[in-house]
Design an enzyme around this catalytic site. Sequence first.
Site, short mmCIF file in Angstrom:
data_model
loop_
_atom_site.label_atom_id
_atom_site.label_comp_id
_atom_site.label_asym_id
_atom_site.label_seq_id
_atom_site.Cartn_x
_atom_site.Cartn_y
_atom_site.Cartn_z
N SER A 122 0.82 -1.21 0.00
CA SER A 122 0.00 0.00 0.00
C SER A 122 0.86 1.25 0.00
CB SER A 122 -0.84 0.05 1.27
OG SER A 122 -1.66 -1.06 1.37
N HIS A 143 -0.92 -2.38 -7.18
CA HIS A 143 -1.69 -2.08 -5.97
C HIS A 143 -3.18 -2.28 -6.24
CE1 HIS A 143 -3.03 1.15 -2.85
NE2 HIS A 143 -3.06 -0.05 -2.34
N GLU A 155 -3.57 0.28 -9.15
CA GLU A 155 -2.59 1.36 -9.29
C GLU A 155 -1.26 0.70 -9.66
OE1 GLU A 155 -2.08 3.45 -5.56
OE2 GLU A 155 -1.33 5.25 -6.57
N ASN A 193 -3.15 6.01 -1.49
CA ASN A 193 -3.01 6.08 -0.03
C ASN A 193 -2.39 7.39 0.46
OD1 ASN A 193 -4.33 3.81 0.95
ND2 ASN A 193 -2.69 2.52 0.13
P1 NAD Z 1 -3.62 -9.73 5.91
O1 NAD Z 1 -3.06 -9.53 7.28
O2 NAD Z 1 -5.08 -9.98 5.75
O3 NAD Z 1 -2.85 -10.92 5.18
C1 NAD Z 1 -1.47 -11.09 5.23
C2 NAD Z 1 -1.17 -12.57 4.98
O4 NAD Z 1 0.24 -12.72 4.76
C3 NAD Z 1 -1.55 -13.50 6.14
O5 NAD Z 1 -2.32 -14.56 5.62
C4 NAD Z 1 -0.20 -14.03 6.64
O6 NAD Z 1 -0.27 -15.38 7.09
C5 NAD Z 1 0.64 -13.94 5.36
N1 NAD Z 1 2.08 -13.89 5.58
C6 NAD Z 1 2.78 -13.19 6.50
N2 NAD Z 1 4.10 -13.38 6.31
C7 NAD Z 1 4.23 -14.22 5.23
C8 NAD Z 1 5.33 -14.79 4.55
N3 NAD Z 1 6.57 -14.52 4.92
N4 NAD Z 1 5.09 -15.60 3.50
C9 NAD Z 1 3.82 -15.88 3.11
N5 NAD Z 1 2.73 -15.37 3.73
C10 NAD Z 1 2.94 -14.55 4.78
O7 NAD Z 1 -3.19 -8.42 5.07
P2 NAD Z 1 -3.92 -7.76 3.81
O8 NAD Z 1 -4.92 -6.78 4.29
O9 NAD Z 1 -4.30 -8.84 2.87
O10 NAD Z 1 -2.71 -6.90 3.20
C11 NAD Z 1 -1.70 -7.53 2.46
C12 NAD Z 1 -0.92 -6.48 1.68
O11 NAD Z 1 -1.82 -5.78 0.81
C13 NAD Z 1 -0.25 -5.41 2.54
O12 NAD Z 1 0.96 -5.04 1.95
C14 NAD Z 1 -1.26 -4.27 2.49
O13 NAD Z 1 -0.66 -3.01 2.72
C15 NAD Z 1 -1.75 -4.38 1.06
N6 NAD Z 1 -3.07 -3.80 0.80
C16 NAD Z 1 -4.05 -3.90 1.73
C17 NAD Z 1 -5.31 -3.37 1.47
C18 NAD Z 1 -6.42 -3.49 2.49
O14 NAD Z 1 -7.45 -2.83 2.34
N7 NAD Z 1 -6.28 -4.31 3.50
C19 NAD Z 1 -5.56 -2.72 0.25
C20 NAD Z 1 -4.53 -2.66 -0.71
C21 NAD Z 1 -3.29 -3.20 -0.42
#
Ligand code: NAD
Length: 286
Positions: A122, A143, A155, A193
Amino acid sequence: MTRKQLEEVCVIGAGQMGSGIAQVCATSGYRVKLFDVNQTQLEKAKSGIYKSCEKLVEKGKLSLESFTILKEKLCFETKISELKNADIVIEAIIEDEAKKKEIFSELNKVVKKTGIFASNTSSISIARLAEASRRPSQFIGLHFMNPVPLMRLVEVVTTLGTNAQTLEISKEFVTSLHKEITLSKNYPGFVVNRILMPMINEAFFALQDGLSSKEDIDKAMKLGTNQPMGPFELADFIGLDTCLSIMKVLYEGTSDSKYRPSLLLQEYVENGYLGRKVGRGVYSYS
Ligand code: NAD
């Protein structure tokens, strides 16, 4: 490689974003491997994806045929060695730079040399992640927005090192998922963001300053600015830990005090109120 030769997509991290990305890629006909270090998370992801598809079929937003294709095309992995044939890897693990660098460094050793690397971060610097991957010319930011199956935008973030072929294939790939593209330069928070998160952070400042109640801040922004969700509702949906990580990246990356995270947001996260992810969010904290 051309986009037409792109067959296997590997998604790293089976949380809310990784699951959504895997779902959209598989229903678009790609062979998809969804990887996570946590088996329970993978099982949760599988049932979440199936439920989401069933709902979309019911609403007429997904054909039964695409759902059947997904069942054939999507598999779940805990062994990183299984990702060796990836044509494109999309990383969606937690918003932590050190952890992301570590996984890209490992992926570089495993994935075939022609494989493109993308991060769904993000806010974190795509250039620094690209450097850790040792594939800077084949590295790009993709993104996706949350929830991925419903949100139309991706994005696309390039660095000075991203080569023209990687950008071209990535754009065609995103278009093949029926998503729209905007291009952003590599800067903390990119475009979406950089604008969205300070608004959410400001809502926490307004609450911290006692300007209004949680309910009225959400209602004011929802009805007063025609947004589908108020800032607290949206923050819970994104994940309060993710919101805080993004604000820290903006603050540390720009050294501009206008991006300092609100103390209240920090307090919520420190006390384990992470939003929808754990079922305890802004409204359950008193
Ligand atoms: P989340 O916490 O729901 O999921 C993260 C996942 O990564 C978990 O399942 C965890 O087990 C896994 N994980 C952690 N370390 C790992 C590793 N070393 N290898 C493999 N898996 C691993 O998080 P999310 O909300 O899905 O966000 C994920 C990414 O997407 C982040 O970078 C976040 O900034 C980005 N993002 C989030 C949103 C949102 O609205 N939540 C929107 C756009 C982008």
